[in-house]
Motif scaffolding. Sequence first.
Motif, PDB file in Angstrom:
ATOM      1  N   GLN A 190       8.737  -7.537  80.705  1.00  7.99           N
ATOM      2  CA  GLN A 190      10.012  -8.239  80.786  1.00  7.99           C
ATOM      3  C   GLN A 190      10.707  -8.225  79.418  1.00  7.99           C
ATOM      4  N   ASP A 191       9.948  -8.516  78.363  1.00 10.82           N
ATOM      5  CA  ASP A 191      10.506  -8.537  77.016  1.00 10.82           C
ATOM      6  C   ASP A 191      11.089  -7.184  76.635  1.00 10.82           C
ATOM      7  N   LYS A 192      10.352  -6.120  76.971  1.00  8.96           N
ATOM      8  CA  LYS A 192      10.778  -4.792  76.534  1.00  8.96           C
ATOM      9  C   LYS A 192      11.664  -4.095  77.555  1.00  8.96           C
ATOM     10  N   GLU A 193      11.940  -4.777  78.654  1.00  7.65           N
ATOM     11  CA  GLU A 193      12.751  -4.221  79.742  1.00  7.65           C
ATOM     12  C   GLU A 193      12.210  -2.882  80.210  1.00  7.65           C
ATOM     13  N   MET A 194      10.965  -2.917  80.658  1.00 12.90           N
ATOM     14  CA  MET A 194      10.341  -1.684  81.134  1.00 12.90           C
ATOM     15  C   MET A 194       9.868  -1.860  82.560  1.00 12.90           C
ATOM     16  N   GLU A 195       9.654  -0.719  83.248  1.00  9.49           N
ATOM     17  CA  GLU A 195       9.084  -0.775  84.588  1.00  9.49           C
ATOM     18  C   GLU A 195       7.935   0.224  84.673  1.00  9.49           C
ATOM     19  N   ILE A 196       7.151   0.108  85.729  1.00  2.08           N
ATOM     20  CA  ILE A 196       6.008   1.001  85.894  1.00  2.08           C
ATOM     21  C   ILE A 196       6.483   2.311  86.522  1.00  2.08           C
ATOM     22  N   GLY A 197       6.284   3.411  85.809  1.00  2.00           N
ATOM     23  CA  GLY A 197       6.670   4.723  86.350  1.00  2.00           C
ATOM     24  C   GLY A 197       5.591   5.296  87.228  1.00  2.00           C
ATOM     25  N   ALA A 198       4.333   5.058  86.865  1.00  2.00           N
ATOM     26  CA  ALA A 198       3.208   5.517  87.679  1.00  2.00           C
ATOM     27  C   ALA A 198       1.982   4.722  87.282  1.00  2.00           C
ATOM     28  N   LEU A 199       1.061   4.598  88.228  1.00  2.00           N
ATOM     29  CA  LEU A 199      -0.130   3.790  88.012  1.00  2.00           C
ATOM     30  C   LEU A 199      -1.356   4.580  88.441  1.00  2.00           C
ATOM     31  N   CYS A 200      -2.385   4.557  87.618  1.00  2.74           N
ATOM     32  CA  CYS A 200      -3.634   5.222  87.983  1.00  2.74           C
ATOM     33  C   CYS A 200      -4.779   4.241  87.784  1.00  2.74           C
ATOM     34  N   THR A 201      -5.682   4.168  88.753  1.00  5.52           N
ATOM     35  CA  THR A 201      -6.857   3.310  88.594  1.00  5.52           C
ATOM     36  C   THR A 201      -8.097   4.182  88.461  1.00  5.52           C
ATOM     37  N   THR A 202      -9.076   3.675  87.734  1.00  3.96           N
ATOM     38  CA  THR A 202     -10.329   4.396  87.576  1.00  3.96           C
ATOM     39  C   THR A 202     -11.460   3.374  87.450  1.00  3.96           C
ATOM     40  N   GLY A 203     -12.678   3.866  87.301  1.00  5.77           N
ATOM     41  CA  GLY A 203     -13.824   2.965  87.225  1.00  5.77           C
ATOM     42  C   GLY A 203     -14.405   2.695  88.607  1.00  5.77           C
ATOM     43  N   SER A 204     -15.497   1.941  88.640  1.00  2.45           N
ATOM     44  CA  SER A 204     -16.172   1.757  89.929  1.00  2.45           C
ATOM     45  C   SER A 204     -15.335   0.948  90.910  1.00  2.45           C
ATOM     46  N   GLY A 205     -14.383   0.149  90.419  1.00  2.00           N
ATOM     47  CA  GLY A 205     -13.541  -0.619  91.331  1.00  2.00           C
ATOM     48  C   GLY A 205     -12.227   0.054  91.631  1.00  2.00           C
ATOM     49  N   ARG A 206     -12.156   1.377  91.421  1.00  2.00           N
ATOM     50  CA  ARG A 206     -10.863   2.065  91.508  1.00  2.00           C
ATOM     51  C   ARG A 206     -10.242   2.012  92.890  1.00  2.00           C
ATOM     52  N   GLU A 207     -11.079   2.119  93.946  1.00  2.00           N
ATOM     53  CA  GLU A 207     -10.528   2.133  95.303  1.00  2.00           C
ATOM     54  C   GLU A 207      -9.925   0.769  95.639  1.00  2.00           C
ATOM     55  N   LEU A 208     -10.697  -0.271  95.345  1.00  2.00           N
ATOM     56  CA  LEU A 208     -10.254  -1.629  95.668  1.00  2.00           C
ATOM     57  C   LEU A 208      -8.969  -1.982  94.934  1.00  2.00           C
ATOM     58  N   ILE A 209      -8.989  -1.816  93.606  1.00  2.00           N
ATOM     59  CA  ILE A 209      -7.827  -2.205  92.821  1.00  2.00           C
ATOM     60  C   ILE A 209      -6.666  -1.247  93.093  1.00  2.00           C
ATOM     61  N   GLY A 210      -7.000   0.022  93.363  1.00  2.00           N
ATOM     62  CA  GLY A 210      -5.960   0.989  93.710  1.00  2.00           C
ATOM     63  C   GLY A 210      -5.215   0.563  94.961  1.00  2.00           C
ATOM     64  N   ALA A 211      -5.971   0.116  95.960  1.00  2.00           N
ATOM     65  CA  ALA A 211      -5.340  -0.322  97.205  1.00  2.00           C
ATOM     66  C   ALA A 211      -4.557  -1.608  96.984  1.00  2.00           C
TER      67      ALA A 211
END
Lengths: 314, 367
Positions: free
Chosen positions: A54-75
């Motif tokens: 919010q401070d820097k006025e930015m948005e998420i262009g793309a998101l990647c998850t990894t690690g053993s919880g990648r499926e859960l957090i990805g979903a």
Amino acid sequence: MRRGFLGIDVGSISTNVVFLDKDRNILFASYVRVSGNPIDSVKACMKELARLMQDKEMEIGALCTTGSGRELIGAMMGADVVKNEISAHARAAIELHPDVCTIIEIGGQDSKVTIVENGTVVDFAMNLVCAAGTGSFLDSQARRLDISIEELSRRSIRSTHPTAIAGRCTVFAESDMINKQQMGHTQEDILMGLCHALARNFIGSVARGKPLRAPVLLQGGVSANLGIVRAFENALGCEVIVPKHHMVMGAYGAALLAMEANVAKSRFRGAAIWTHHIHTRGVVCEDCPNNCEIIEIIDTDEVVGRTGGRCGKR
Amino acid sequence: MKERLAIPNLGNYTVALAAMVNGMGAEPWWSTYTNDHAMALGIAAAPESVCLPFKAHLGHFIEADDAGVENALMVNSIGACRLNYYRGMLEETLKDMGRKIRIFGLGFDGFKPPVFRYFDPPLIPLLRAVYIGVEKIRAIDTIEMQTACTRAREINTGETSLLMERCLRELSEIHTKKEVRLFRKDLPRRFAAIGIDNKRDPLRIGLVGEVSLLRDRQLNQNLEQILGHRGVEIKNFFLLGGEIGNNFGITMGYKKNTAKQLAVVAKPYLGCEVGGHSRDSVAHTINCAHAGFDAMVHVCPAGCMPEVSIRPILRRVSEDMDIPVLHLSFDEHTCALGMATRVEAFLDILWSRRRRCLGRTKRQGRI
């Protein structure tokens, strides 16, 4: 709004988040301990990140998850890329040290070695069921001695005559350490002996004869332990580099992979996600004889994602 | 009331074995994979260090015994699994547990196998059943090959797997040779009806290793599907039709890959038989390297002597012939997530190899 790229590494012990701008500068990095609930720890990170965005006025262009919880957090988060941690760690290592040949990554439950040739991964190995030589064992030893993990690191490098500890199995290592302690060895020597045992065990049972050529990078949570770094240098006979962002390399690699995925519109479910009430529910799918146990991710009464299916159906 | 006969799981091929048992005058008790319950029974009953397939078979037979099945059929493997005491060990373990189920082997003692003496099937129906069984094996070979090819290219994920299940169900319900043959001829048309993406150029990976792990999806944790859904065309080197040709010299349309031919191929790396299908695994890896496969996946149960002993040999083959080999070892503690991580990372490596080799001429041989 400027676009930024988010990488989330949900490991067994810690959750790491890295947020990059389009010039690959790290604007935000966080390392928090999971304590049993990955969803809450990701939400805690997102709370901080949302303020920064919010401070820097930015948005998420793309998101990647990894690690053993990648499926859960990805979903849960609506990830554009879900990547295994071996590739993510290798991506980050190659970014920081393009000439790297060997990547040793020791995390909370896993230890892995990745062999790189000319900037591409050519081989890897990962520990099997045994967790000897990973972060959780060091954690439990620190707890037994009633010192912090940082203190364990400091004490081990003060050692002058490290004693030999059996490192094949954590249970035997522990009895051996207690034995040495009762014999009167100093704590510093025992801890450094343990570090040597872990490094030896890694080279013997994970790397198993793979050529570990310099430059060698050590990353993952355990790389913060100075005793382990010294033990690896000793065992390999070369310098072991601990990269700049060694604690969050997985998330950093994930963020780079998100950036390179060329996503037109991210599936990210919004920076306000940390305010949502998110929980999970287990159901058994009976559409085919696989009878998979599906985990449904529920965001205020609405099912936003499912994981655990083996047939690829969403 | 016919007596029942439990038959070991051999993946989808159990459908064909069941048809043969039916013709013997016994009612088959079978399943195409070991279910969770049977697995738990087997793990509880078997010695801890014994291999996973043994636990699966044991659990399957305990489950059969619980259901009141009187007899079971078990074969010793062709190689020297458990020094040819595989069946004997199952039998003794079940006896020690006080189980009543009777285990038959296929070994001859005197004139005919005890299982035939016991059930005493009339000759003509038996031969007919064997014939139908063989025909079904050929149909299942076709299903397997079509599935592997289509799954890697399907547009709607999961469609091929559903069709495969449907085909197997239908196949288990037809009982004449003519119908089976028509069914087999119709298979390519049915698989062609699935929408595929022709532009995709899937990775080609050969699957070698221990039989039960290659065939029982409970044991290999759905490896074939996992690979297929990630766009990999697999070639599973255990096709029962080919296997029968190998060991009994009955050709079933497969001229290549007899045990003798494979032994010649493997000779430079492995000059003798080490048990199981390990020599074949070495030979298949060499053949695949020549045919331009992207990689091999070698599956073995943790502690399987024959398969573990060829690991270093496969590593040498891999270095010499530039074909990556992923070794996966399975036991009841194998975590699905760890396996998925290894497979995904391996596929990442293979795709990056593909990208680097794009300029090179691609070898597209068939095996």
